[in-house]
Motif scaffolding. Structure first.
Motif, mmCIF file in Angstrom:
data_model
loop_
_atom_site.group_PDB
_atom_site.id
_atom_site.type_symbol
_atom_site.label_atom_id
_atom_site.label_comp_id
_atom_site.label_asym_id
_atom_site.label_seq_id
_atom_site.Cartn_x
_atom_site.Cartn_y
_atom_site.Cartn_z
ATOM 1 N N ASP A 170 -0.437 6.532 -11.392
ATOM 2 C CA ASP A 170 -0.920 6.444 -10.018
ATOM 3 C C ASP A 170 -2.311 5.837 -10.026
ATOM 4 O O ASP A 170 -3.201 6.311 -10.757
ATOM 5 C CB ASP A 170 -0.991 7.832 -9.368
ATOM 6 C CG ASP A 170 0.360 8.343 -8.920
ATOM 7 O OD1 ASP A 170 1.167 7.530 -8.443
ATOM 8 O OD2 ASP A 170 0.607 9.557 -9.038
ATOM 9 N N PHE A 171 -2.513 4.810 -9.206
ATOM 10 C CA PHE A 171 -3.834 4.214 -9.032
ATOM 11 C C PHE A 171 -4.363 4.597 -7.654
ATOM 12 O O PHE A 171 -3.684 4.357 -6.640
ATOM 13 C CB PHE A 171 -3.775 2.689 -9.149
ATOM 14 C CG PHE A 171 -3.390 2.201 -10.515
ATOM 15 C CD1 PHE A 171 -4.337 2.113 -11.531
ATOM 16 C CD2 PHE A 171 -2.079 1.827 -10.793
ATOM 17 C CE1 PHE A 171 -3.981 1.666 -12.795
ATOM 18 C CE2 PHE A 171 -1.724 1.381 -12.054
ATOM 19 C CZ PHE A 171 -2.678 1.291 -13.056
ATOM 20 N N SER A 172 -5.550 5.195 -7.602
ATOM 21 C CA SER A 172 -6.165 5.612 -6.342
ATOM 22 C C SER A 172 -7.269 4.638 -5.969
ATOM 23 O O SER A 172 -8.106 4.277 -6.806
ATOM 24 C CB SER A 172 -6.746 7.026 -6.471
ATOM 25 O OG SER A 172 -5.744 7.960 -6.802
ATOM 26 N N PHE A 173 -7.282 4.236 -4.701
ATOM 27 C CA PHE A 173 -8.280 3.300 -4.201
ATOM 28 C C PHE A 173 -9.014 3.913 -3.022
ATOM 29 O O PHE A 173 -8.394 4.522 -2.144
ATOM 30 C CB PHE A 173 -7.619 1.985 -3.776
ATOM 31 C CG PHE A 173 -6.920 1.263 -4.896
ATOM 32 C CD1 PHE A 173 -7.615 0.455 -5.766
ATOM 33 C CD2 PHE A 173 -5.558 1.423 -5.096
ATOM 34 C CE1 PHE A 173 -6.977 -0.202 -6.802
ATOM 35 C CE2 PHE A 173 -4.902 0.771 -6.127
ATOM 36 C CZ PHE A 173 -5.610 -0.039 -6.981
ATOM 37 N N ASP A 174 -10.338 3.769 -3.019
ATOM 38 C CA ASP A 174 -11.159 4.309 -1.948
ATOM 39 C C ASP A 174 -11.401 3.220 -0.910
ATOM 40 O O ASP A 174 -12.413 2.519 -0.924
ATOM 41 C CB ASP A 174 -12.490 4.823 -2.513
ATOM 42 C CG ASP A 174 -13.324 5.541 -1.459
ATOM 43 O OD1 ASP A 174 -12.784 5.783 -0.356
ATOM 44 O OD2 ASP A 174 -14.498 5.852 -1.728
ATOM 45 N N VAL B 20 3.896 2.084 -2.935
ATOM 46 C CA VAL B 20 2.607 2.470 -2.371
ATOM 47 C C VAL B 20 2.767 3.855 -1.751
ATOM 48 O O VAL B 20 3.861 4.218 -1.302
ATOM 49 C CB VAL B 20 2.113 1.463 -1.310
ATOM 50 C CG1 VAL B 20 1.818 0.118 -1.953
ATOM 51 C CG2 VAL B 20 3.132 1.295 -0.198
ATOM 52 N N GLY B 21 1.674 4.617 -1.740
ATOM 53 C CA GLY B 21 1.775 5.987 -1.252
ATOM 54 C C GLY B 21 0.527 6.424 -0.510
ATOM 55 O O GLY B 21 -0.503 5.748 -0.509
ATOM 56 N N VAL C 119 -1.277 3.344 -5.340
ATOM 57 C CA VAL C 119 -0.273 2.402 -5.824
ATOM 58 C C VAL C 119 0.328 3.008 -7.090
ATOM 59 O O VAL C 119 -0.403 3.483 -7.967
ATOM 60 C CB VAL C 119 -0.867 1.016 -6.106
ATOM 61 C CG1 VAL C 119 0.176 0.103 -6.731
ATOM 62 C CG2 VAL C 119 -1.416 0.395 -4.824
ATOM 63 N N ASN C 120 1.647 3.020 -7.169
ATOM 64 C CA ASN C 120 2.334 3.645 -8.290
ATOM 65 C C ASN C 120 3.240 2.645 -8.994
ATOM 66 O O ASN C 120 3.898 1.830 -8.358
ATOM 67 C CB ASN C 120 3.171 4.835 -7.799
ATOM 68 C CG ASN C 120 4.037 5.431 -8.898
ATOM 69 O OD1 ASN C 120 5.188 5.047 -9.088
ATOM 70 N ND2 ASN C 120 3.472 6.369 -9.648
#
Length: 247
Positions: A191-195, A243-244, A202-203
């Motif tokens: 899982d990539f987390s973006f601020d 995407v989540g 994005v997974n």
């Protein structure tokens, strides 16, 4: 007298316990994530050749299944009640497949015959372990679980049905059936987390699960009905990109 002492003690301690009990609305329930994306599915081609219950049909004796890869959609939901552990539910929508039989000898000059087509939908449940903590931009994880796969919209090809009639096996239209299966599943992903002002993720993940079932071709005969059987090995590799949103 003993009951009086017990009630007196309860009257002292129960109010303090009730005050200490946290409100469920203020408890930390962890992270909830919902994802939507696409899947690329590559199934196994290791199914056995079609045969009667006991005897083998010579024209089908050496045949092998040929199934192309497919693309479809997938939806998943994740609950992470603890920093390094999560529970994931996923549904992979109906992927379309055409099944051919290679090394077929029933028609001179032809080695491949279309067997039929079908759709496969899979529902999966995983327990995931997250390798890094929540402060990292990317959070890789591995998971193990179970899958339920349903094979539906199954139809026998006109070419194979005509072969059954021309060879004297069938007197009319036959049916193709694959059923369903339950078995294990495993996955690895990140899982990539973006601020970006809101909790977007994005997974990317890859999954492999075991899915075997009995394939049956049922057709009418002069005496009633007869069947051809095979062991169908679906066993796909699934590559997901989605995407989540984290709640």
């Amino acid at each position: 007298m003993k009951w009086f002492r017990f009630l007196a003690a309860a009257g002292v301690f129960l109010p303090s316990l009730a005050i200490a009990q946290p409100d469920w609305r203020e408890m930390d329930w962890g992270d909830f994530i919902v994802r939507l994306g696409g899947s690329y599915i590559h199934p196994d081609d290791g199914s056995t050749s079609l045969k009667f219950r006991v005897l083998q049909h010579w024209d089908l004796y050496n045949t092998t299944w040929e199934i192309d890869s497919s693309r479809t959609w997938q939806l998943s939901a994740v609950w992470r009640p603890m920093p390094y552990w999560g529970i994931e539910l996923m549904h992979i929508g109906g992927a379309d497949y055409d099944a051919d039989l290679d090394y077929f000898t029933g028609i001179p000059g032809r080695e491949v015959i279309a067997l039929g087509d079908f759709k496969a939908s899979s529902s999966l449940a995983f327990v995931n372990w997250y390798i890094l903590d929540g402060t990292c931009l990317g959070r890789p994880y591995i998971g193990v679980g179970i899958n339920y796969t349903d094979f539906h919209d199954v139809s026998l090809s006109g070419a194979f049905n005509q072969f059954l009639i021309d060879s004297g096996l069938a007197t009319g239209r036959g049916d193709f059936n694959l059923g369903h299966s339950w078995d294990w599943a495993a996955q690895a992903g990140v899982d990539f987390s973006f601020d970006w002002g809101f909790p977007l993720l994005v997974n990317a993940s890859v999954q492999h699960f075991h899915s075997d079932t009995d394939a049956r071709v049922t057709f009418p005969t002069e005496l009633g009905y007869d069947r051809l059987y095979a062991r169908f090995d679906y066993d796909p590799w699934v590559f997901n990109l989605s995407v989540g949103y984290r709640f």
